[in-house]
Design a protein around this motif. Structure first.
Motif, PDB file in Angstrom:
ATOM      1  N   GLY A 197     -21.216  34.450  30.071  1.00  0.00           N
ATOM      2  CA  GLY A 197     -19.831  34.608  30.476  1.00  0.00           C
ATOM      3  C   GLY A 197     -18.847  34.326  29.356  1.00  0.00           C
ATOM      4  N   LEU A 198     -19.227  33.482  28.417  1.00  0.00           N
ATOM      5  CA  LEU A 198     -18.343  33.163  27.300  1.00  0.00           C
ATOM      6  C   LEU A 198     -18.071  34.362  26.407  1.00  0.00           C
ATOM      7  CD1 LEU A 198     -19.752  29.678  26.199  1.00  0.00           C
ATOM      8  CD2 LEU A 198     -17.557  30.119  27.325  1.00  0.00           C
ATOM      9  N   VAL A 199     -18.992  35.332  26.416  1.00  0.00           N
ATOM     10  CA  VAL A 199     -18.821  36.491  25.530  1.00  0.00           C
ATOM     11  C   VAL A 199     -18.727  37.812  26.297  1.00  0.00           C
ATOM     12  CG1 VAL A 199     -20.036  35.316  23.661  1.00  0.00           C
ATOM     13  CG2 VAL A 199     -21.328  36.789  25.209  1.00  0.00           C
ATOM     14  N   ALA A 200     -18.770  37.761  27.622  1.00  0.00           N
ATOM     15  CA  ALA A 200     -18.809  38.982  28.429  1.00  0.00           C
ATOM     16  C   ALA A 200     -17.479  39.730  28.418  1.00  0.00           C
ATOM     17  CB  ALA A 200     -19.206  38.639  29.869  1.00  0.00           C
ATOM     18  N   ASP A 201     -17.547  40.991  28.807  1.00  0.00           N
ATOM     19  CA  ASP A 201     -16.369  41.859  28.922  1.00  0.00           C
ATOM     20  C   ASP A 201     -16.566  42.707  30.168  1.00  0.00           C
ATOM     21  OD1 ASP A 201     -14.363  43.740  28.762  1.00  0.00           O
ATOM     22  OD2 ASP A 201     -14.634  44.147  26.636  1.00  0.00           O
ATOM     23  N   ASP A 202     -15.646  42.599  31.139  1.00  0.00           N
ATOM     24  CA  ASP A 202     -15.818  43.345  32.391  1.00  0.00           C
ATOM     25  C   ASP A 202     -15.276  44.770  32.321  1.00  0.00           C
ATOM     26  OD1 ASP A 202     -13.089  43.009  32.474  1.00  0.00           O
ATOM     27  OD2 ASP A 202     -13.042  42.003  34.425  1.00  0.00           O
TER      28      ASP A 202
END
Length: 223
Positions: free
Chosen positions: A117-122
C-alpha cells in the motif's frame, strides 16, 4: 478446573494491540470500499496499522511470556500434535498450534499489505506515500496485490478467525474473547504467567512511541 486460578496470559500491551488492530483494519477495509475522499483516511489507517505492526514485531521479542514468538511457533510437530488432539498442556496455554499459524499468517500478510500500500497506485487519484520512490513495474505488481489477492486473503483470514472463535466458544466452551479481554485464563497454580507490571507496560509504551516516530519519520523525510 476445580484447582485452577486466574493466570495472566495476555499482557495489557498485547490486548490493546489486538483491539486497535481490529478497529484499524476494519476502518481500512470500509474506507477502501467507500472510496472517494475516504481514501485519505484509508491511507491514515494503513499508516497507523504499520506502526502497530512494527510494535508487535518488537513486542514478540520483548513482551510477556505468552506474547513472545518463541512460545507460539507453529512447528510441524506442534501442528501434528494439535491436529491429533494431543497437544501438551503448555501448548494450550497461549496460542495453540493452529491459532499460532493464524497469528503468523495475519502478521505476515498485514505487513505485506501495508508495504504494498505504501507504493500502490489505484489509477484514479490515490497513490501510496512512497510511490514516487519505486519503479513502475513494482508499482504495478504492488497495486495488483494490494487491491486483489492481498485484500481477499485478509478478508478470508478474518472470516476464519471469527469462525474459529465461535467454534471454540460453542463446542469446547473456551471463551477466547473473554480471556483476551481480561488477560487471564483459569489454569493450574504452577502455570507461569506473563509479566504485566508497570515496568513492562512502560517498555511497551516506549516501543510503540518509537514505532510511531519511525513511521512518521519515514513518511516525512522519505515520502
Amino acid at each position: 478446573m476445580n484447582d485452577s486460578v486466574a493466570v495472566r496470559v495476555w499482557d495489557l500491551p498485547t490486548r490493546v494491540f489486538h483491539v486497535l488492530l481490529a478497529v484499524l483494519v476494519t476502518a481500512a477495509i470500509v474506507t477502501a470500499e467507500v472510496g472517494g475522499d475516504w481514501m485519505a483516511w484509508h491511507l491514515r489507517c494503513g499508516e497507523a496499522v504499520l506502526s502497530l505492526l512494527a510494535f508487535r514485531w518488537a513486542w514478540g521479542l520483548a513482551g510477556g511470556r505468552w506474547s513472545r514468538f518463541t512460545n507460539f511457533l507453529p512447528t510441524p510437530s506442534r501442528l501434528a500434535r494439535a491436529l491429533r488432539g494431543r497437544a501438551s498442556a503448555d501448548e494450550r496455554i497461549g496460542h495453540n498450534a493452529l491459532g499460532a499459524l493464524s497469528v503468523w499468517a495475519f502478521l505476515l500478510l498485514l505487513t505485506l499489505q501495508v508495504a504494498t500500500g505504501l507504493v500502490a497506485d489505484d489509477d484514479v487519484d490515490t497513490t501510496g506515500p512512497l510511490n514516487a520512490h519505486v519503479g513502475a513495474r513494482l508499482v504495478k505488481r504492488a497495486s495488483h496485490w494490494h487491491a486483489g489477492w492481498g485484500a481477499d486473503l485478509i478478508l478470508a483470514l478474518i472470516a476464519l478467525h471469527v469462525l474459529a472463535i465461535a467454534w471454540y466458544a460453542w463446542r469446547k466452551r473456551e471463551p477466547l474473547l473473554r480471556a483476551m479481554w481480561s488477560g487471564d485464563k483459569p489454569l493450574p497454580p504452577a502455570t507461569p504467567a506473563s509479566r504485566d507490571d508497570a515496568a513492562s507496560r512502560g517498555l511497551a509504551l516506549a516501543l510503540w512511541l518509537a514505532a510511531v516516530a519511525g513511521v512518521w519519520a519515514m513518511l516525512r523525510w522519505v515520502g
